[in-house]
Design a protein around this motif. Structure first.
Motif, mmCIF file in Angstrom:
data_model
loop_
_atom_site.group_PDB
_atom_site.id
_atom_site.type_symbol
_atom_site.label_atom_id
_atom_site.label_comp_id
_atom_site.label_asym_id
_atom_site.label_seq_id
_atom_site.Cartn_x
_atom_site.Cartn_y
_atom_site.Cartn_z
ATOM 1 N N ILE A 258 0.867 -1.185 0.000
ATOM 2 C CA ILE A 258 0.000 0.000 0.000
ATOM 3 C C ILE A 258 0.898 1.228 0.000
ATOM 4 O O ILE A 258 1.649 1.472 0.958
ATOM 5 N N GLU A 259 0.854 1.999 -1.089
ATOM 6 C CA GLU A 259 1.716 3.164 -1.251
ATOM 7 C C GLU A 259 0.863 4.377 -1.620
ATOM 8 O O GLU A 259 0.052 4.327 -2.546
ATOM 9 N N GLN A 260 1.052 5.479 -0.902
ATOM 10 C CA GLN A 260 0.207 6.658 -1.076
ATOM 11 C C GLN A 260 0.555 7.469 -2.320
ATOM 12 O O GLN A 260 -0.324 8.030 -2.974
ATOM 13 N N PRO A 262 1.142 8.178 -6.024
ATOM 14 C CA PRO A 262 0.747 7.467 -7.252
ATOM 15 C C PRO A 262 1.921 7.159 -8.179
ATOM 16 O O PRO A 262 1.946 6.096 -8.811
ATOM 17 N N ASP A 263 2.880 8.082 -8.296
ATOM 18 C CA ASP A 263 4.035 7.834 -9.172
ATOM 19 C C ASP A 263 4.885 6.686 -8.640
ATOM 20 O O ASP A 263 5.345 5.828 -9.403
ATOM 21 N N ARG A 264 5.107 6.673 -7.333
ATOM 22 C CA ARG A 264 5.880 5.583 -6.740
ATOM 23 C C ARG A 264 5.146 4.259 -6.885
ATOM 24 O O ARG A 264 5.748 3.224 -7.176
ATOM 25 N N ALA A 265 3.831 4.273 -6.696
ATOM 26 C CA ALA A 265 3.038 3.055 -6.849
ATOM 27 C C ALA A 265 3.147 2.516 -8.274
ATOM 28 O O ALA A 265 3.272 1.302 -8.494
ATOM 29 N N ARG A 266 3.113 3.428 -9.249
ATOM 30 C CA ARG A 266 3.230 3.022 -10.656
ATOM 31 C C ARG A 266 4.609 2.402 -10.924
ATOM 32 O O ARG A 266 4.722 1.380 -11.613
ATOM 33 N N ILE A 278 -1.198 -1.294 -4.281
ATOM 34 C CA ILE A 278 -2.406 -0.523 -3.997
ATOM 35 C C ILE A 278 -2.011 0.931 -3.773
ATOM 36 O O ILE A 278 -1.169 1.224 -2.915
ATOM 37 N N ASN A 279 -2.609 1.839 -4.565
ATOM 38 C CA ASN A 279 -2.365 3.263 -4.357
ATOM 39 C C ASN A 279 -3.365 3.770 -3.318
ATOM 40 O O ASN A 279 -4.557 3.901 -3.589
ATOM 41 N N GLY A 280 -2.882 4.013 -2.107
ATOM 42 C CA GLY A 280 -3.778 4.445 -1.035
ATOM 43 C C GLY A 280 -3.013 4.769 0.228
ATOM 44 O O GLY A 280 -1.784 4.619 0.301
ATOM 45 N N ASP A 281 -3.744 5.192 1.248
ATOM 46 C CA ASP A 281 -3.163 5.604 2.530
ATOM 47 C C ASP A 281 -3.286 4.461 3.536
ATOM 48 O O ASP A 281 -4.378 4.144 4.002
ATOM 49 N N ALA A 282 -2.132 3.857 3.899
ATOM 50 C CA ALA A 282 -2.134 2.697 4.801
ATOM 51 C C ALA A 282 -2.509 3.076 6.226
ATOM 52 O O ALA A 282 -2.780 2.186 7.045
ATOM 53 N N SER A 283 -2.540 4.363 6.542
ATOM 54 C CA SER A 283 -2.908 4.767 7.909
ATOM 55 C C SER A 283 -4.422 4.836 8.098
ATOM 56 O O SER A 283 -4.897 5.038 9.215
#
Length: 452
Positions: A258-260, A262-266, A278-283
């Motif tokens: 889970i990575e907030q 979007p560029d890093r997630a891509r 998953i592009n999102g906020d793990a907190s």
């Protein structure tokens, strides 16, 4: 030994603390004068402000009289250039560079000679290796291996349901049914070297030494049921997450990151084709619930903020996740962390620095130096592995007749492939592997240093 530490950040500051305690002659180089001032106030070191990759700055630091350069700035390229330049100025120099970018890994391996590198260290990669090891035995909080995998020192917590609660160490064998040694206990942040009459209490963290073959028996008889990890959630998509997911790919473990950003997630999705990104906020609780936190076998918090990692880990524990691992950048708050239910704690900075300290000790004492050195109990205790040779004192003597320094304990002996937890009748011979645990401030370089 004369050592230059280039870069006085987190790793540099930790190395300064550890190597000062070793009695090394240290010179620090950093471009930030405030950082250097803080180190000068705390330690007996020299400090030079400037760019550690410049010949003029290295010359001012007396590189030609130096034994070892440790380049630990925040830029891999500066670290490499510093080592290459320093080695050109002093071809007898040993050099260590912190290299964090995974794109450089193969290049560093193939071109270490051209870069003048004696060793490269990668804190995030070391953390990923440590986490993978913890996932293999999820019943342990920490796990260190010695004697080519034949011996382990593991950390366990005595909770309210533990069969070891209110039990003296003399009674352990009757419960566990295999021979182990409790070499240290941490109670309320204080480390104790226990004797047989020591009674374990709820909240204690115990450090157990045993042959690796006994670990499954230990877990079974303690009632700690562990099953193979199959579903893992990684919170945060930094370098540790990348290295860990890369190691877990192809092992049958399902991994979600889970990575907030979007560029890093891509980017992660491109680099890790077998990992779910998953592009999102793990907190956010809703995010964790939507990704199946209640069904995962392990959750590992790997964001760049200690506080956030701790909060997510606390929630994971309260949600019943069987294995929780928390990455922290600072171990100074270990007393606070001990009181929180955040599972296993991994500190990349400490892992990296321990590797470098082991290298320094090997340089200082080439003959009889420790084969491996592990810091446990947040650096308050050291476990060291030695090979007994013809220069080792007291070979062939029963341990009851051997005088060992205060706060030093011989915890394991491996003789011709057979590992034993020693008693008074045990002895070691030339060629045996001897593992010792030392508490307090004593610095041990060679096996003979343990004898009184």
């Amino acid at each position: 030994m004369r050592i230059i530490i280039a870069g006085d950040g987190k790793v540099g500051a930790t190395l300064t603390r550890k190597l000062s305690a070793e009695g090394c002659d240290l010179t620090l180089i950093d471009s930030n004068p405030k950082v250097l001032e803080a180190s000068l106030e705390r330690y007996d070191v020299m400090a030079i402000q400037g760019n550690c990759a410049l010949m003029s700055v290295l010359d001012k630091a007396e590189i030609k009289k130096t034994d070892l350069l440790i380049a630990a700035t925040g830029a891999d390229e500066i670290n490499l250039l510093s080592c290459m330049t320093a080695h050109k100025m002093n071809d007898r120099l040993h050099t260590i560079a912190r290299i964090r970018n995974p794109e450089y890994s193969e290049q560093i391996y193939n071109m270490s000679g051209e870069f003048g590198l004696s060793m490269a260290v990668n804190p995030e990669k070391q953390a990923a290796i440590e986490i993978e090891r913890l996932l293999k035995y999820p019943g342990f909080l920490q796990r260190d291996t010695f004697a080519k995998g034949k011996v382990e020192i593991v950390e366990l917590e005595i909770d309210g349901k533990s069969v070891l609660k209110d039990v003296s160490l003399n009674e352990l064998y009757g419960i566990i049914k295999c021979k182990i040694l409790v070499c240290a206990v941490r109670r309320n942040g204080v480390v104790v070297a226990p004797d047989g009459n020591f009674i374990l209490r709820e909240g204690d963290r115990i450090y157990v030494t045993a042959p690796s073959t006994n670990m499954s028996i230990l877990l079974k008889n303690l009632g700690i049921i562990t099953h193979k990890i199959k579903n893992v959630i990684l919170c945060g998509g930094g370098r540790v997450s990348y290295y860990l997911a890369k190691k877990l790919e192809g092992t049958g473990v399902s991994v979600k990151i889970i990575e907030q950003d979007p560029d890093r997630a891509r980017n992660l999705a491109e680099m890790l084709p077998e990992t779910i990104i998953i592009n999102g906020d793990a907190s956010r609780r809703t995010m964790l619930e939507s990704q199946g936190i209640e069904n995962c076998d392990a959750l590992i918090t790997l964001t760049g903020m200690d506080e956030l990692n701790i909060i997510i880990s606390l929630y994971a524990k309260s949600s019943g996740v069987p294995k929780v691992i928390t990455k922290v950048a600072h171990t100074e708050k270990s007393n606070i962390q001990d009181s929180l239910q955040i599972g296993s704690v991994v500190c990349p900075k400490e892992l990296c620095c321990n590797t470098i300290v082991r290298y320094v000790r090997a340089l200082e004492a080439q003959t009889g130096a420790a084969i491996s050195v592990h810091s446990i109990v947040d650096g308050q205790v050291e476990a060291l592995e030695f090979l007994a040779d013809e220069h080792t004192k007291n070979c062939g003597m029963a341990l009851r007749d051997v005088k060992v320094r205060k706060n030093v304990l011989i915890v394991c002996i491996t003789h011709k492939g057979k590992t034993v937890i020693p008693d008074g009748e045990s002895k070691f011979e030339v060629g045996d592997t001897v593992i010792v645990v030392a508490t307090g401030d004593a610095v041990i370089h060679k096996l003979n240093d343990i004898f009184d």
